[in-house]
Design an enzyme around this catalytic site. Structure first.
Site, PDB file in Angstrom:
ATOM      1  CE  LYS A  10      -1.050   1.807   3.502  1.00 40.04           C
ATOM      2  NZ  LYS A  10       0.338   2.849   4.309  1.00 40.04           N
ATOM      3  CG  ASP A 130      -3.253   1.657   6.457  1.00 42.60           C
ATOM      4  OD1 ASP A 130      -4.254   3.116   6.654  1.00 42.60           O
ATOM      5  OD2 ASP A 130      -1.937   1.891   6.542  1.00 42.60           O
TER       6      ASP A 130
END
Length: 270
Positions: A10, A130
């Site tokens: 990410k 996240d």
């Protein structure tokens, strides 16, 4: 037969910190993006859950049986156990959502085997801010603590990515604590390219203060004439985007010669 999933790295193409919250978290506006490379998870049916961790950064996990892979497994109802092997290729405490990406890969593995419960997003949120975005690993705008996801016009898919880390772990907590508390404005609107170009990472100044090597990485990446470069998340990994894999690979080669100790990974934006 083993099921394999990539835990996609990410990156935050922009990360605007708007306010400190009373619960200790922060109000964020961010543009999540994912690279088509990262850790790898392989799973096969077993009588009980087991985890083996291998790879370059396996030893950086203090307790492999208490990491996000096992917590994600425990959070999902299943009819049988899974024996999992995690190949840890992403550095730990690096701003790449590595643990969250691993958890997201677990969710996708369970989804392929038997499907996810209707409340899977709430289960993911309990694992970390996240994790919901990492389950789908698709570009999205994140608000709140990062769990409130919105679609975005992804006109950056296929862009070449170079990830660089100075091999210095940087914990998220101290970086957020060092943020100066000033709200510098909302995330821009528009397509992903427009948001990335006009956005910023509010955590870069405090991260550089704690880990000055980040400035060295960004300075070196800037010299390779990228489309853009920035620090990801709370650092210390930085990324550079290029319009072609050839440009990216030349940059990676130059940096490898100049700073052979720095960690690198190449890929494409999903």
């Amino acid at each position: 037969m083993a099921i394999t999933e990539t835990a996609y790295a990410k990156i935050n193409l922009a990360l605007h910190v708007r306010a400190r919250r009373e619960d200790g978290y922060h109000e964020l506006e961010t543009l999540f993006a994912f690279v088509d490379a990262g850790d790898t998870l392989a799973a096969k049916p077993a009588d009980r859950d087991r985890l083996t961790t291998v790879g370059e950064f396996a030893q950086a996990l203090d307790n492999p049986f208490d990491n996000l892979v096992m917590r994600a497994l425990t959070s999902l109802p299943r009819s049988a156990g899974l024996e999992m092997t995690l190949e840890k290729s992403l550095p730990v405490a690096a701003g790449l959502g590595g643990g969250s990406a691993d958890a997201g890969a677990v969710f996708r593995i369970v989804e392929r085997i038997q499907g996810l419960p209707d409340d899977w997003q709430q289960r993911a949120e309990r694992l970390g801010a996240d994790v919901p975005s990492c389950v789908r690993s698709e570009m999205a705008i994140g608000r709140g603590t990062g769990t409130e996801l919105e679609p975005v016009d992804n006109d950056m898919s296929g862009m070449a990515v170079l990830l660089v880390n100075p091999r210095i772990p940087l914990l998220t907590g101290p970086v957020f604590k060092a943020w100066d508390g000033e709200d510098r404005g909302a995330l821009p609107t528009g397509t992903a390219r427009e948001i990335a170009r006009q956005g910023r990472n509010d955590l870069r100044p405090p991260a550089v203060e704690i880990c000055p090597a980040i400035a060295d990485v960004l300075g070196s990446l800037n010299e390779t004439d990228p489309w853009m470069c920035e620090m990801s998340g709370s650092g210390a990994t930085c990324f550079a985007l290029y319009e072609s894999p050839e440009h990216r690979d030349r940059a990676a080669s130059v940096l490898a010669d100049l700073e052979p100790e720095w960690w690198q990974m190449v890929g494409l934006l999903r």
